[in-house]
Design a protein around this motif. Structure first.
Motif, PDB file in Angstrom:
ATOM      1  N   LYS A  29       0.865  -1.176   0.000  1.00 50.45           N
ATOM      2  CA  LYS A  29       0.000   0.000   0.000  1.00 50.45           C
ATOM      3  C   LYS A  29       0.898   1.221   0.000  1.00 50.45           C
ATOM      4  CE  LYS A  29      -3.867   2.153   2.357  1.00 50.45           C
ATOM      5  NZ  LYS A  29      -4.820   2.059   3.476  1.00 50.45           N
ATOM      6  N   ASN A  30       0.615   2.143  -0.913  1.00 47.71           N
ATOM      7  CA  ASN A  30       1.427   3.351  -1.048  1.00 47.71           C
ATOM      8  C   ASN A  30       2.909   3.009  -1.192  1.00 47.71           C
ATOM      9  OD1 ASN A  30      -0.894   4.965  -0.784  1.00 47.71           O
ATOM     10  ND2 ASN A  30      -0.698   4.956   1.447  1.00 47.71           N
ATOM     11  N   GLN A  31       3.188   1.999  -1.989  1.00 46.28           N
ATOM     12  CA  GLN A  31       4.544   1.546  -2.293  1.00 46.28           C
ATOM     13  C   GLN A  31       5.300   1.029  -1.069  1.00 46.28           C
ATOM     14  OE1 GLN A  31       6.258   4.894  -4.400  1.00 46.28           O
ATOM     15  NE2 GLN A  31       5.405   4.152  -6.328  1.00 46.28           N
ATOM     16  N   GLU A  32       4.565   0.615  -0.036  1.00 48.36           N
ATOM     17  CA  GLU A  32       5.182   0.066   1.169  1.00 48.36           C
ATOM     18  C   GLU A  32       4.681  -1.353   1.401  1.00 48.36           C
ATOM     19  OE1 GLU A  32       5.567   0.929   5.969  1.00 48.36           O
ATOM     20  OE2 GLU A  32       4.321   2.242   4.744  1.00 48.36           O
ATOM     21  N   LEU A  33       5.603  -2.275   1.616  1.00 49.02           N
ATOM     22  CA  LEU A  33       5.243  -3.658   1.912  1.00 49.02           C
ATOM     23  C   LEU A  33       4.721  -3.732   3.342  1.00 49.02           C
ATOM     24  CD1 LEU A  33       5.258  -6.634   0.921  1.00 49.02           C
ATOM     25  CD2 LEU A  33       7.535  -6.832   1.949  1.00 49.02           C
ATOM     26  N   LEU A  34       3.473  -4.223   3.480  1.00 45.94           N
ATOM     27  CA  LEU A  34       2.843  -4.324   4.793  1.00 45.94           C
ATOM     28  C   LEU A  34       2.636  -5.765   5.231  1.00 45.94           C
ATOM     29  CD1 LEU A  34       0.145  -1.513   4.401  1.00 45.94           C
ATOM     30  CD2 LEU A  34       2.460  -1.338   5.344  1.00 45.94           C
ATOM     31  N   GLY A  35       3.107  -6.689   4.393  1.00 45.46           N
ATOM     32  CA  GLY A  35       3.012  -8.095   4.746  1.00 45.46           C
ATOM     33  C   GLY A  35       3.286  -8.969   3.544  1.00 45.46           C
ATOM     34  N   TYR A  36       3.600 -10.233   3.823  1.00 42.13           N
ATOM     35  CA  TYR A  36       3.773 -11.189   2.736  1.00 42.13           C
ATOM     36  C   TYR A  36       3.547 -12.604   3.251  1.00 42.13           C
ATOM     37  CZ  TYR A  36       8.483 -12.627   4.238  1.00 42.13           C
ATOM     38  OH  TYR A  36       9.549 -13.128   4.941  1.00 42.13           O
ATOM     39  N   GLY A  37       3.268 -13.493   2.315  1.00 40.32           N
ATOM     40  CA  GLY A  37       3.062 -14.890   2.672  1.00 40.32           C
ATOM     41  C   GLY A  37       3.457 -15.804   1.536  1.00 40.32           C
ATOM     42  N   ILE A  38       3.747 -17.036   1.888  1.00 41.67           N
ATOM     43  CA  ILE A  38       4.136 -18.062   0.919  1.00 41.67           C
ATOM     44  C   ILE A  38       3.340 -19.321   1.219  1.00 41.67           C
ATOM     45  CG2 ILE A  38       6.028 -19.512   0.069  1.00 41.67           C
ATOM     46  CD1 ILE A  38       7.237 -16.577   1.768  1.00 41.67           C
ATOM     47  N   ILE A  39       2.861 -19.976   0.161  1.00 44.53           N
ATOM     48  CA  ILE A  39       2.207 -21.276   0.303  1.00 44.53           C
ATOM     49  C   ILE A  39       2.936 -22.259  -0.606  1.00 44.53           C
ATOM     50  CG2 ILE A  39       0.447 -20.834  -1.477  1.00 44.53           C
ATOM     51  CD1 ILE A  39      -1.538 -22.363   0.418  1.00 44.53           C
ATOM     52  N   ARG A  40       3.095 -23.483  -0.126  1.00 46.44           N
ATOM     53  CA  ARG A  40       3.818 -24.493  -0.899  1.00 46.44           C
ATOM     54  C   ARG A  40       3.148 -25.843  -0.691  1.00 46.44           C
ATOM     55  NH1 ARG A  40       6.093 -23.668   3.943  1.00 46.44           N
ATOM     56  NH2 ARG A  40       7.051 -25.394   5.068  1.00 46.44           N
ATOM     57  N   PRO A  41       3.330 -26.757  -1.632  1.00 44.31           N
ATOM     58  CA  PRO A  41       2.743 -28.090  -1.460  1.00 44.31           C
ATOM     59  C   PRO A  41       3.349 -28.809  -0.258  1.00 44.31           C
ATOM     60  CG  PRO A  41       3.485 -27.766  -3.719  1.00 44.31           C
ATOM     61  CD  PRO A  41       4.020 -26.625  -2.920  1.00 44.31           C
ATOM     62  N   ALA A  42       2.522 -29.568   0.431  1.00 44.71           N
ATOM     63  CA  ALA A  42       2.954 -30.420   1.536  1.00 44.71           C
ATOM     64  C   ALA A  42       2.626 -31.864   1.155  1.00 44.71           C
ATOM     65  CB  ALA A  42       2.235 -30.020   2.821  1.00 44.71           C
ATOM     66  N   ASP A  43       2.976 -32.790   2.019  1.00 46.35           N
ATOM     67  CA  ASP A  43       2.689 -34.199   1.731  1.00 46.35           C
ATOM     68  C   ASP A  43       1.207 -34.430   1.458  1.00 46.35           C
ATOM     69  OD1 ASP A  43       5.340 -34.917   1.981  1.00 46.35           O
ATOM     70  OD2 ASP A  43       5.143 -35.510   4.085  1.00 46.35           O
ATOM     71  N   ASN A  44       0.360 -33.777   2.227  1.00 46.56           N
ATOM     72  CA  ASN A  44      -1.086 -33.914   2.031  1.00 46.56           C
ATOM     73  C   ASN A  44      -1.741 -32.546   2.154  1.00 46.56           C
ATOM     74  OD1 ASN A  44      -0.443 -33.759   4.724  1.00 46.56           O
ATOM     75  ND2 ASN A  44      -2.031 -35.160   5.409  1.00 46.56           N
ATOM     76  N   GLY A  45      -1.706 -31.783   1.095  1.00 46.42           N
ATOM     77  CA  GLY A  45      -2.279 -30.449   1.084  1.00 46.42           C
ATOM     78  C   GLY A  45      -1.227 -29.391   0.848  1.00 46.42           C
ATOM     79  N   TYR A  46      -1.365 -28.285   1.575  1.00 43.33           N
ATOM     80  CA  TYR A  46      -0.472 -27.145   1.406  1.00 43.33           C
ATOM     81  C   TYR A  46      -0.053 -26.605   2.762  1.00 43.33           C
ATOM     82  CZ  TYR A  46      -1.901 -27.164  -3.435  1.00 43.33           C
ATOM     83  OH  TYR A  46      -2.119 -27.545  -4.729  1.00 43.33           O
TER      84      TYR A  46
END
Length: 129
Positions: free
Chosen positions: A32-49
């Motif tokens: 927001k307004n060129q400022e990072l206010l958060g981030y997240g990553i999701i990746r595959p797991a053995d059963n789901g993510y």
């Protein structure tokens, strides 16, 4: 990397550049307004993510990132490791009716690291130690 330095007690630029671009993973940032206010990553797991990291300035941003990461993961299990000391992280798992699978504890021999625990809604990973 500046945002990550608020939530992790050491610089990990090389690790993160590989972590957010790993095969079959997705990373989202909230800007927001060129400022990072958060981030997240999701990746595959053995059963789901598995989600990790999920860092955000507040609950609303964390929830929006969570929704963005899981929007196309219908009928799949999603796992996230939250720090029990961030009570707002508990609100996300309650909202999405997530259930505990197991608990872990972190132990320190000196002092708790200087991190913004209120911004940690999901730790990066328990698998790497």
């Amino acid at each position: 990397m500046t945002y990550d330095n608020q939530c992790f007690p050491a610089s990990r630029e090389k690790f993160l550049s590989n972590w957010i671009t790993q095969e079959k993973s997705e990373a989202l940032g909230f800007i927001k307004n060129q400022e990072l206010l958060g981030y997240g990553i999701i990746r595959p797991a053995d059963n789901g993510y598995r989600i990790g990291s999920l860092y955000a300035n507040n609950l609303e941003i964390a929830d929006q990132i969570y929704q963005g990461l899981t929007i196309h993961k219908n009928n799949c299990q999603v796992f996230i490791d939250i720090p029990s000391s961030n009570l707002l992280a508990q609100k996300i798992v309650e909202k999405y009716q997530m259930l505990p699978v197991f608990e872990t504890a972190r132990m320190y021999n000196k002092t708790f690291p200087n991190v913004a625990i209120n911004k940690i809604f999901g730790v990066t990973t328990l698998e790497l130690g």
